[in-house]
Design an enzyme around this catalytic site. Structure first.
Site, short mmCIF file in Angstrom:
data_model
loop_
_atom_site.label_atom_id
_atom_site.label_comp_id
_atom_site.label_asym_id
_atom_site.label_seq_id
_atom_site.Cartn_x
_atom_site.Cartn_y
_atom_site.Cartn_z
N GLU A 1 -5.92 -10.74 -0.99
CA GLU A 1 -6.78 -10.45 0.18
C GLU A 1 -8.24 -10.34 -0.23
O GLU A 1 -8.96 -9.44 0.20
CB GLU A 1 -6.34 -9.12 0.84
CG GLU A 1 -4.87 -9.05 1.18
CD GLU A 1 -4.46 -7.81 1.95
OE1 GLU A 1 -5.34 -7.05 2.41
OE2 GLU A 1 -3.24 -7.59 2.09
N ASN B 1 2.34 -5.19 -3.09
CA ASN B 1 0.94 -5.53 -2.80
C ASN B 1 0.12 -4.25 -2.60
O ASN B 1 0.55 -3.34 -1.88
CB ASN B 1 0.93 -6.37 -1.51
CG ASN B 1 -0.38 -7.09 -1.26
OD1 ASN B 1 -0.90 -7.77 -2.14
ND2 ASN B 1 -0.92 -6.95 -0.06
N ASP C 1 -12.03 -10.23 -0.62
CA ASP C 1 -13.33 -10.34 0.05
C ASP C 1 -14.29 -9.39 -0.66
O ASP C 1 -13.86 -8.52 -1.42
CB ASP C 1 -13.27 -10.13 1.57
CG ASP C 1 -12.66 -8.82 2.02
OD1 ASP C 1 -12.45 -7.93 1.18
OD2 ASP C 1 -12.40 -8.68 3.23
N GLU D 1 0.81 -1.24 0.00
CA GLU D 1 0.00 0.00 0.00
C GLU D 1 0.83 1.28 0.00
O GLU D 1 0.57 2.21 0.77
CB GLU D 1 -0.96 0.00 1.20
CG GLU D 1 -1.89 -1.20 1.19
CD GLU D 1 -2.90 -1.20 2.35
OE1 GLU D 1 -2.83 -0.32 3.22
OE2 GLU D 1 -3.77 -2.10 2.36
N HIS E 1 -10.04 -6.27 -2.26
CA HIS E 1 -11.10 -5.95 -1.30
C HIS E 1 -12.22 -5.25 -2.06
O HIS E 1 -12.12 -4.09 -2.41
CB HIS E 1 -10.58 -5.03 -0.20
CG HIS E 1 -9.60 -5.70 0.71
ND1 HIS E 1 -9.96 -6.74 1.54
CD2 HIS E 1 -8.28 -5.50 0.93
CE1 HIS E 1 -8.90 -7.15 2.23
NE2 HIS E 1 -7.86 -6.41 1.88
C1 XIL Z 1 -6.26 -5.93 8.55
C2 XIL Z 1 -6.60 -7.08 9.51
O1 XIL Z 1 -7.49 -7.95 8.86
C3 XIL Z 1 -7.20 -6.54 10.78
O2 XIL Z 1 -7.37 -7.59 11.73
C4 XIL Z 1 -6.32 -5.45 11.38
O3 XIL Z 1 -6.96 -4.88 12.49
C5 XIL Z 1 -6.04 -4.37 10.35
O4 XIL Z 1 -5.47 -4.96 9.19
N1 XIL Z 1 -4.91 -4.51 3.81
C6 XIL Z 1 -3.89 -5.28 4.34
C7 XIL Z 1 -4.14 -6.09 5.56
O5 XIL Z 1 -2.81 -5.36 3.74
O6 XIL Z 1 -2.99 -6.25 6.34
C8 XIL Z 1 -5.27 -5.54 6.39
O7 XIL Z 1 -5.54 -6.45 7.46
C9 XIL Z 1 -6.48 -5.29 5.52
C10 XIL Z 1 -6.19 -4.31 4.44
#
Ligand code: XIL
Length: 395
Positions: free
Chosen positions: A287, A215, A289, A169, A256
């Site tokens: 990641e 990422n 969802d 990020e 996401h």
């Molecule tokens: C999130 C976790 O799922 C949570 O439990 C935590 O509180 C915050 O981070 N992008 C990412 C992940 O790269 O590391 C994040 O994970 C979600 C967004």
């Protein structure tokens, strides 16, 4: 043969109406619907992964979590246990325990591990952010601290990690100021843009074999290829890193998604994966969802509001998975938690409240998204879906 067919039909009927597995299930080959995601993904050479919450994994009162994490997935990512604040809460003192537990779980279940994450502006320990804030850590010291952290962490897990998220990020969003995409956050602010190349070089020196990824989120489709197009920005950034010999091996697209947005189709998502792999990079969804707004109707159980959301969520999973299957360099497809019982979404997206983002509901019942992912894995193949092409780590 006749007996087999009869039994097969009975099984299908039973499976259609309930979750009852007939007593003679072990006697014959499992139907497609009975196979695990990991078994179906293996045919493509694709790793199917999930983020894992280590606290839940060791919770004996919640055994289904552990069982499904083991049986359905061939890759795991630590949801939090490998972040800086977890690994090095006190300067120079490492807390490897929870992360090592996950590594052990993966070894027992013959799973790959994605390392997440080495360089990120979030979930940093206070000793680090405060030290930089009050000037007790200088810029030169900060660079050494970053190098030492990357080196210690990557060496500790050497040989056990298939893919590392080296930098996470780093790019801003179009809603930030200025709206033209730029490097954002703690590391860019204090070290300048050179930290990216440094991080990949330090990670490579510590483990010659792990694949090293950049990422990010909201890079699933190209926009207008202008100054506020984040996907275009990341594409050009990794192109330049490759061109200058930096040992970056892949790009992870977090995935996401939310059903309230316009989103994109599988061909648009494939276009981006192909653009990255044309640069010589591997790709991955890291990641995934697909969340929805929890309106009053949804919370009251109104099927008019729930059903379209469950269907849209399933479709979002499918768009990314089909694109991944069609790009032979897409090595893994990881979901960010697999059950609504333990998803980061309700805790993170609260105004308005969001949820329903994962493959299983809160009682571990597979949702439409689960079966859609399964069907995509099962019903794809040549000529448009071919086995993965392994990536050689760049030296
Ligand atoms: C999130 C976790 O799922 C949570 O439990 C935590 O509180 C915050 O981070 N992008 C990412 C992940 O790269 O590391 C994040 O994970 C979600 C967004």
């Amino acid at each position: 043969m006749k007996r087999f067919l009869t039994v097969g039909t009975t099984v299908l009927v039973l499976a259609g109406v309930s979750n009852v597995v007939p007593v003679n299930a072990e006697e014959r080959h499992p139907t497609v619907a009975e196979q695990s995601l990991r078994a179906l993904a293996a045919r493509h050479g694709l790793a199917i992964g999930t983020a894992v919450d280590v606290d839940v994994l060791r919770d004996a009162s919640d055994p289904q979590y552990r069982a499904l994490a083991a049986s359905q997935f061939s890759s795991v990512t630590a949801e939090n246990a490998m972040k800086w604040e977890s690994l090095e809460p006190t300067r120079g003192t490492y807390n490897w325990g929870p992360a090592d537990e996950l590594i052990d779980f993966a070894r027992k279940n013959k799973q790959q591990v994605r390392g997440h994450v080495l360089v990120w502006q979030n979930q940093l320990p206070t000793w680090l952010t405060q030290g930089v804030g009050d000037g007790t850590i200088s810029k030169a010291q900060l660079r050494d601290i970053l190098r030492d952290h990357i080196t210690a962490v990557v060496k500790h897990f050497k040989g056990k990690i298939s893919q590392w998220d080296v930098v996470n990020e780093a790019a801003s969003d179009p809603w930030d100021t200025p709206s033209s995409i730029h490097l954002k956050g703690f590391w860019a602010q204090h070290l300048g843009p050179g930290y990216l190349a440094d991080a990949f070089r330090w990670a490579r020196a510590a483990d010659p074999n792990a694949l090293l990824f950049y990422n990010d989120y909201n890079i699933e489709a190209f926009g207008d290829r202008g100054a506020s197009d984040k996907t275009w920005y990341v594409y050009n950034m990794v192109r330049q890193l490759r061109a200058s010999g930096v040992p970056i091996d892949g790009v992870g697209s977090q995935g996401h998604l939310g059903t309230q947005y316009g989103n994109f189709d599988a061909f648009q998502a494939l276009e981006v994966l192909d653009a990255f792999s044309d640069l010589g990079l591997a790709t991955a969804f890291t990641e995934v969802d697909a969340r929805s707004q929890m309106t009053d109707g949804v919370r009251a159980g109104d099927s008019n509001e729930i059903n379209p959301r469950l269907q849209a969520s399933a479709s979002n999973y499918s768009v990314l998975l089909q694109a991944c299957l069609a790009n032979r360099h897409c090595l893994s497809y990881t979901v960010w938690g697999f059950t609504d019982r333990h998803s980061w979404v309700p805790g993170w997206f609260t105004d308005p409240p969001e949820g329903l983002a994962t493959l299983y509901d809160e009682s571990y019942r597979p949702k439409r998204a689960y079966n859609t992912v399964k069907a995509d894995l099962a019903f794809s193949g040549p000529p448009n879906v071919l086995p993965r092409i392994p990536q050689k780590p760049r030296r």
